[in-house]
Design a protein around this motif. Structure first.
Motif, PDB file in Angstrom:
ATOM      1  N   GLU A  81       0.947  -1.125   0.163  1.00 26.59           N
ATOM      2  CA  GLU A  81      -0.231   0.033   0.140  1.00 26.59           C
ATOM      3  C   GLU A  81       0.872   1.294   0.106  1.00 26.59           C
ATOM      4  OE1 GLU A  81      -2.813  -0.273   3.173  1.00 26.59           O
ATOM      5  OE2 GLU A  81      -3.713  -1.977   2.679  1.00 26.59           O
ATOM      6  N   GLU A  82       1.757   1.250   0.766  1.00 25.37           N
ATOM      7  CA  GLU A  82       2.828   2.370   0.987  1.00 25.37           C
ATOM      8  C   GLU A  82       3.552   2.909  -0.355  1.00 25.37           C
ATOM      9  OE1 GLU A  82       5.231   1.731   4.169  1.00 25.37           O
ATOM     10  OE2 GLU A  82       3.888   2.137   5.462  1.00 25.37           O
ATOM     11  N   PHE A  83       3.998   1.621  -1.010  1.00 23.94           N
ATOM     12  CA  PHE A  83       4.589   1.567  -2.373  1.00 23.94           C
ATOM     13  C   PHE A  83       3.655   2.365  -3.265  1.00 23.94           C
ATOM     14  CE2 PHE A  83       5.652  -0.094  -6.468  1.00 23.94           C
ATOM     15  CZ  PHE A  83       6.820   0.642  -6.666  1.00 23.94           C
ATOM     16  N   GLU A  84       2.465   1.699  -3.384  1.00 24.35           N
ATOM     17  CA  GLU A  84       1.606   2.415  -4.340  1.00 24.35           C
ATOM     18  C   GLU A  84       1.283   3.849  -4.379  1.00 24.35           C
ATOM     19  OE1 GLU A  84       0.123   0.583  -7.171  1.00 24.35           O
ATOM     20  OE2 GLU A  84       1.811  -0.941  -6.858  1.00 24.35           O
ATOM     21  N   ALA A  85       1.166   4.243  -2.920  1.00 19.76           N
ATOM     22  CA  ALA A  85       0.755   5.413  -2.562  1.00 19.76           C
ATOM     23  C   ALA A  85       2.153   6.466  -2.980  1.00 19.76           C
ATOM     24  CB  ALA A  85       0.397   5.602  -1.095  1.00 19.76           C
ATOM     25  N   GLY A  86       3.193   5.865  -2.820  1.00 22.20           N
ATOM     26  CA  GLY A  86       4.598   6.815  -2.856  1.00 22.20           C
ATOM     27  C   GLY A  86       4.508   6.690  -4.462  1.00 22.20           C
ATOM     28  N   LYS A  87       4.483   5.880  -5.097  1.00 21.73           N
ATOM     29  CA  LYS A  87       4.628   5.833  -6.458  1.00 21.73           C
ATOM     30  C   LYS A  87       3.628   6.630  -7.323  1.00 21.73           C
ATOM     31  CE  LYS A  87       2.221   3.072  -8.800  1.00 21.73           C
ATOM     32  NZ  LYS A  87       1.500   1.932  -9.620  1.00 21.73           N
ATOM     33  N   ASP A  88       2.461   6.881  -6.920  1.00 25.86           N
ATOM     34  CA  ASP A  88       1.570   7.630  -7.472  1.00 25.86           C
ATOM     35  C   ASP A  88       2.165   9.202  -7.127  1.00 25.86           C
ATOM     36  OD1 ASP A  88       0.093   5.671  -8.420  1.00 25.86           O
ATOM     37  OD2 ASP A  88      -1.488   5.695  -6.790  1.00 25.86           O
ATOM     38  N   LYS A  89       2.462   9.296  -6.103  1.00 24.86           N
ATOM     39  CA  LYS A  89       2.825  10.657  -5.741  1.00 24.86           C
ATOM     40  C   LYS A  89       4.247  11.098  -6.560  1.00 24.86           C
ATOM     41  CE  LYS A  89       2.200  11.373  -1.086  1.00 24.86           C
ATOM     42  NZ  LYS A  89       2.739  11.680   0.483  1.00 24.86           N
ATOM     43  N   ALA A  90       5.110  10.405  -6.540  1.00 27.30           N
ATOM     44  CA  ALA A  90       6.283  10.478  -7.417  1.00 27.30           C
ATOM     45  C   ALA A  90       6.132  10.909  -8.812  1.00 27.30           C
ATOM     46  CB  ALA A  90       7.215   9.297  -7.248  1.00 27.30           C
ATOM     47  N   VAL A  91       4.963   9.995  -9.459  1.00 25.04           N
ATOM     48  CA  VAL A  91       4.769  10.297 -11.006  1.00 25.04           C
ATOM     49  C   VAL A  91       3.972  11.471 -11.029  1.00 25.04           C
ATOM     50  CG1 VAL A  91       2.989   9.472 -12.780  1.00 25.04           C
ATOM     51  CG2 VAL A  91       4.629   7.777 -11.386  1.00 25.04           C
ATOM     52  N   ASP A  92       3.097  12.006  -9.994  1.00 26.38           N
ATOM     53  CA  ASP A  92       2.576  13.285 -10.112  1.00 26.38           C
ATOM     54  C   ASP A  92       3.511  14.477 -10.223  1.00 26.38           C
ATOM     55  OD1 ASP A  92       0.052  12.041 -10.464  1.00 26.38           O
ATOM     56  OD2 ASP A  92      -0.529  12.559  -8.294  1.00 26.38           O
ATOM     57  N   ALA A  93       4.563  14.276  -9.338  1.00 22.59           N
ATOM     58  CA  ALA A  93       5.575  15.212  -9.119  1.00 22.59           C
ATOM     59  C   ALA A  93       6.460  15.436 -10.220  1.00 22.59           C
ATOM     60  CB  ALA A  93       6.341  15.155  -8.089  1.00 22.59           C
ATOM     61  N   VAL A  94       6.723  14.146 -11.037  1.00 25.14           N
ATOM     62  CA  VAL A  94       7.584  14.335 -12.338  1.00 25.14           C
ATOM     63  C   VAL A  94       6.769  14.773 -13.357  1.00 25.14           C
ATOM     64  CG1 VAL A  94       8.488  12.740 -13.814  1.00 25.14           C
ATOM     65  CG2 VAL A  94       9.251  12.392 -11.604  1.00 25.14           C
ATOM     66  N   LEU A  95       5.280  14.294 -13.593  1.00 27.57           N
ATOM     67  CA  LEU A  95       4.710  15.003 -14.551  1.00 27.57           C
ATOM     68  C   LEU A  95       4.402  16.414 -14.432  1.00 27.57           C
ATOM     69  CD1 LEU A  95       2.173  12.227 -15.000  1.00 27.57           C
ATOM     70  CD2 LEU A  95       3.966  12.675 -16.374  1.00 27.57           C
ATOM     71  N   ALA A  96       4.560  17.151 -13.141  1.00 34.71           N
ATOM     72  CA  ALA A  96       4.250  18.325 -12.975  1.00 34.71           C
ATOM     73  C   ALA A  96       5.317  19.185 -12.990  1.00 34.71           C
ATOM     74  CB  ALA A  96       3.381  18.503 -11.563  1.00 34.71           C
ATOM     75  N   THR A  97       6.516  18.880 -13.311  1.00 31.21           N
ATOM     76  CA  THR A  97       7.881  19.303 -13.251  1.00 31.21           C
ATOM     77  C   THR A  97       7.857  19.867 -14.696  1.00 31.21           C
ATOM     78  OG1 THR A  97       8.759  18.034 -11.814  1.00 31.21           O
ATOM     79  CG2 THR A  97      10.225  19.180 -13.217  1.00 31.21           C
ATOM     80  N   LYS A  98       8.255  21.031 -14.837  1.00 29.34           N
ATOM     81  CA  LYS A  98       8.299  21.832 -15.852  1.00 29.34           C
ATOM     82  C   LYS A  98       9.883  22.192 -16.115  1.00 29.34           C
ATOM     83  CE  LYS A  98       3.630  23.441 -16.640  1.00 29.34           C
ATOM     84  NZ  LYS A  98       2.766  24.643 -16.910  1.00 29.34           N
ATOM     85  N   LEU A  99      10.658  21.818 -17.084  1.00 28.06           N
ATOM     86  CA  LEU A  99      12.026  22.020 -17.265  1.00 28.06           C
ATOM     87  C   LEU A  99      12.256  23.241 -18.181  1.00 28.06           C
ATOM     88  CD1 LEU A  99      13.497  18.561 -17.422  1.00 28.06           C
ATOM     89  CD2 LEU A  99      13.531  19.889 -15.368  1.00 28.06           C
ATOM     90  N   PRO A 100      12.714  24.219 -17.662  1.00 24.96           N
ATOM     91  CA  PRO A 100      13.108  25.530 -18.769  1.00 24.96           C
ATOM     92  C   PRO A 100      13.459  25.118 -20.039  1.00 24.96           C
ATOM     93  CG  PRO A 100      13.788  25.902 -16.331  1.00 24.96           C
ATOM     94  CD  PRO A 100      13.548  24.546 -16.497  1.00 24.96           C
ATOM     95  N   ALA A 101      14.596  24.185 -19.947  1.00 24.63           N
ATOM     96  CA  ALA A 101      15.082  23.726 -21.320  1.00 24.63           C
ATOM     97  C   ALA A 101      14.128  23.342 -22.539  1.00 24.63           C
ATOM     98  CB  ALA A 101      16.384  22.743 -21.169  1.00 24.63           C
ATOM     99  N   LEU A 102      13.099  22.561 -21.672  1.00 28.08           N
ATOM    100  CA  LEU A 102      12.230  21.665 -22.712  1.00 28.08           C
ATOM    101  C   LEU A 102      11.271  22.837 -23.280  1.00 28.08           C
ATOM    102  CD1 LEU A 102      11.907  18.362 -20.782  1.00 28.08           C
ATOM    103  CD2 LEU A 102      13.173  18.794 -22.974  1.00 28.08           C
ATOM    104  N   GLU A 103      10.788  23.911 -22.124  1.00 28.70           N
ATOM    105  CA  GLU A 103       9.843  24.594 -22.690  1.00 28.70           C
ATOM    106  C   GLU A 103      10.271  25.500 -23.751  1.00 28.70           C
ATOM    107  OE1 GLU A 103       6.618  25.246 -21.232  1.00 28.70           O
ATOM    108  OE2 GLU A 103       7.163  23.315 -20.380  1.00 28.70           O
ATOM    109  N   LYS A 104      11.522  25.948 -23.857  1.00 23.61           N
ATOM    110  CA  LYS A 104      12.009  26.890 -24.878  1.00 23.61           C
ATOM    111  C   LYS A 104      12.035  26.158 -26.339  1.00 23.61           C
ATOM    112  CE  LYS A 104      15.250  29.113 -21.841  1.00 23.61           C
ATOM    113  NZ  LYS A 104      16.307  29.412 -21.323  1.00 23.61           N
ATOM    114  N   LYS A 105      12.163  25.043 -26.344  1.00 24.59           N
ATOM    115  CA  LYS A 105      12.178  24.250 -27.335  1.00 24.59           C
ATOM    116  C   LYS A 105      10.742  24.015 -28.285  1.00 24.59           C
ATOM    117  CE  LYS A 105      16.003  21.313 -26.594  1.00 24.59           C
ATOM    118  NZ  LYS A 105      16.488  19.893 -26.927  1.00 24.59           N
ATOM    119  N   LYS A 106       9.630  24.355 -27.342  1.00 29.11           N
ATOM    120  CA  LYS A 106       8.439  24.062 -27.927  1.00 29.11           C
ATOM    121  C   LYS A 106       7.946  25.425 -29.059  1.00 29.11           C
ATOM    122  CE  LYS A 106       6.177  21.632 -24.446  1.00 29.11           C
ATOM    123  NZ  LYS A 106       5.397  21.546 -23.387  1.00 29.11           N
TER     124      LYS A 106
END
Length: 106
Positions: A81-106
């Protein structure tokens, strides 16, 4: 000598990074996430049916946390249960991260 003093903190951060890498890997990879989810559901089902403990006792399933074996079905269920909850939190954090280098290429 200064580097040796920093080693415990470096090791602590390294362990955290490895754990988060595993969370992200199992959360974002279609191949790993499908298998991981299926196995987590299987463990939870065995725990719900009270058949996990006998399988742990017989050695059919072996669960390792850190450097120690986990022999209690209740503890295994909690770890899943803890792994599943932690996994979901980590994925949400990664998907919410915006890298400036990637934003400039768009």
């Amino acid at each position: 000598e200064a580097a040796l003093k920093e080693m415990p903190e470096i090791e602590r951060k390294y362990k955290l990074e490895c754990a988060e890498y595993g969370n992200v890997l199992f959360g974002l990879s279609d191949e790993f996430s499908a298998v991981g989810k299926l196995e987590a559901e299987q463990i939870q089902k065995l725990a719900d049916l009270s058949t996990l403990q006998p399988q742990l006792d017989s050695g059919k399933y072996v669960v390792v946390e850190g450097a120690a074996a986990v022999s209690s079905a209740e503890a295994v269920s909690k770890l899943v249960e803890e792994f599943e909850a932690g996994k979901d939190k980590a994925v949400d954090a990664v998907l919410a991260t915006k890298l400036p280098a990637l934003e400039k290429k768009k």
